[in-house]
Design a protein around this motif. Structure first.
Motif, mmCIF file in Angstrom:
data_model
loop_
_atom_site.group_PDB
_atom_site.id
_atom_site.type_symbol
_atom_site.label_atom_id
_atom_site.label_comp_id
_atom_site.label_asym_id
_atom_site.label_seq_id
_atom_site.Cartn_x
_atom_site.Cartn_y
_atom_site.Cartn_z
ATOM 1 N N GLY A 17 6.596 -11.921 -6.908
ATOM 2 C CA GLY A 17 5.157 -12.107 -6.955
ATOM 3 C C GLY A 17 4.404 -11.270 -5.953
ATOM 4 N N ILE A 18 4.985 -11.055 -4.780
ATOM 5 C CA ILE A 18 4.316 -10.301 -3.727
ATOM 6 C C ILE A 18 4.844 -8.880 -3.649
ATOM 7 N N LEU A 19 6.155 -8.750 -3.749
ATOM 8 C CA LEU A 19 6.779 -7.435 -3.655
ATOM 9 C C LEU A 19 7.323 -6.998 -5.010
ATOM 10 N N PRO A 20 7.283 -5.710 -5.303
ATOM 11 C CA PRO A 20 7.880 -5.231 -6.560
ATOM 12 C C PRO A 20 9.396 -5.412 -6.525
ATOM 13 N N PRO A 21 10.028 -5.544 -7.680
ATOM 14 C CA PRO A 21 11.485 -5.757 -7.719
ATOM 15 C C PRO A 21 12.276 -4.651 -7.024
ATOM 16 N N ASP A 22 11.746 -3.426 -7.070
ATOM 17 C CA ASP A 22 12.453 -2.298 -6.468
ATOM 18 C C ASP A 22 11.889 -1.950 -5.086
ATOM 19 N N PHE A 23 11.302 -2.928 -4.403
ATOM 20 C CA PHE A 23 10.728 -2.699 -3.067
ATOM 21 C C PHE A 23 11.752 -2.010 -2.183
ATOM 22 N N MET A 57 3.797 -4.399 4.705
ATOM 23 C CA MET A 57 2.445 -4.783 5.089
ATOM 24 C C MET A 57 1.414 -4.224 4.113
ATOM 25 N N ALA A 58 1.665 -3.005 3.616
ATOM 26 C CA ALA A 58 0.727 -2.397 2.656
ATOM 27 C C ALA A 58 0.734 -3.140 1.328
ATOM 28 N N ALA A 59 1.864 -3.778 0.986
ATOM 29 C CA ALA A 59 1.974 -4.461 -0.299
ATOM 30 C C ALA A 59 1.280 -5.832 -0.272
ATOM 31 N N LEU A 60 1.075 -6.397 0.895
ATOM 32 C CA LEU A 60 0.522 -7.747 0.996
ATOM 33 C C LEU A 60 -0.851 -7.910 0.341
ATOM 34 N N PRO A 61 -1.777 -6.975 0.497
ATOM 35 C CA PRO A 61 -3.093 -7.181 -0.148
ATOM 36 C C PRO A 61 -3.018 -7.279 -1.660
ATOM 37 N N ASN A 62 -1.922 -6.785 -2.241
ATOM 38 C CA ASN A 62 -1.765 -6.820 -3.703
ATOM 39 C C ASN A 62 -1.190 -8.132 -4.199
ATOM 40 N N ALA A 63 -0.843 -9.013 -3.245
ATOM 41 C CA ALA A 63 -0.245 -10.281 -3.648
ATOM 42 C C ALA A 63 -1.288 -11.179 -4.284
ATOM 43 N N GLY A 64 -0.826 -11.921 -5.255
ATOM 44 C CA GLY A 64 -1.748 -12.862 -5.897
ATOM 45 C C GLY A 64 -2.038 -14.030 -4.991
ATOM 46 N N SER A 65 -3.194 -14.636 -5.130
ATOM 47 C CA SER A 65 -3.570 -15.749 -4.280
ATOM 48 C C SER A 65 -3.035 -17.039 -4.846
#
Length: 211
Positions: A155-161, A203-211
């Protein structure tokens, strides 16, 4: 004629511990295959897998001097258990935890998982700066980081993070070394670089996380 496998109580206990370690790895391999083949429910798999992982961590720590490398132990006893070694050495968490959908998590638990990841990233990087480069010092830190990243699901990170991939690659590399072995200066710098770049990407991926 009776063949004696040990000379004293200590040697007998050591052989018993080897047998227990062998059994844990073999059982984990069978459990992984049963889960993939849908022969065991997710709940049963997760409960049993967590127990085996805990037993493995306790036993491998107590045997760290006698068995500095689990990979070498598996090779010595001709154990063909790739799924078990991945689960016990690299992943450190059940497959159900790794692949759990983010919808199962509440916003609060997601926030806690993010904070946990940040803590493990910083702890690992700071430890390298303090020259803690022995395998038995680095591996637990990366294992904790890998586990906390797995808890976030997709949900927060892409599967291939990239952070997940790099941490798993380092865990696999460390698993082939002895507990007392140390990273070279070049390896330590590369690991720190990989952790720092992964942390920045995290840290850059966090703003893209759903609420």
């Amino acid at each position: 004629m009776e063949v004696k496998l040990w000379n004293d109580k200590r040697e007998r206990e050591m052989l018993d511990s080897f047998a227990d370690l062998y059994a844990i790895i073999k059982t984990t391999e069978k459990l992984e295959k049963a889960y993939v083949r849908d022969l065991v429910s997710s709940a049963e798999y997760e409960a049993e897998c967590l127990k085996l992982i805990a037993q493995f961590k306790t036993l491998s720590f107590s045997l760290r001097d006698a068995v500095p490398s689990i990979d070498r132990f598996a090779d010595a006893y001709k154990m063909d258990c790739p799924a078990a070694l991945n689960r016990l050495l690299v992943s450190g968490v059940p497959a159900t935890v790794e692949h759990r959908a983010s919808s199962a998590s509440t916003a609060a638990s997601s926030a806690a998982a993010v904070a946990e990841c940040v803590q493990h990233f910083i702890t690992a990087m700071d430890s390298l700066k303090l020259n803690m480069v022995a395998v038995d010092q680095v591996h637990p830190l990366l294992s904790d980081l890998s586990s906390s990243l797995a808890k976030l699901g997709g949900g927060i990170l892409p599967p291939d993070f990239e952070g997940r991939v790099k941490v798993r690659e380092w865990l696999a590399r460390l698993a082939k070394m002895g507990a007392a072995d140390e990273l070279t200066e070049q390896q330590a710098r590369q690991l720190h670089f990989d952790l720092e770049s992964s942390y920045n990407a995290f840290m850059a991926a966090l703003p893209n996380a759903g609420s």
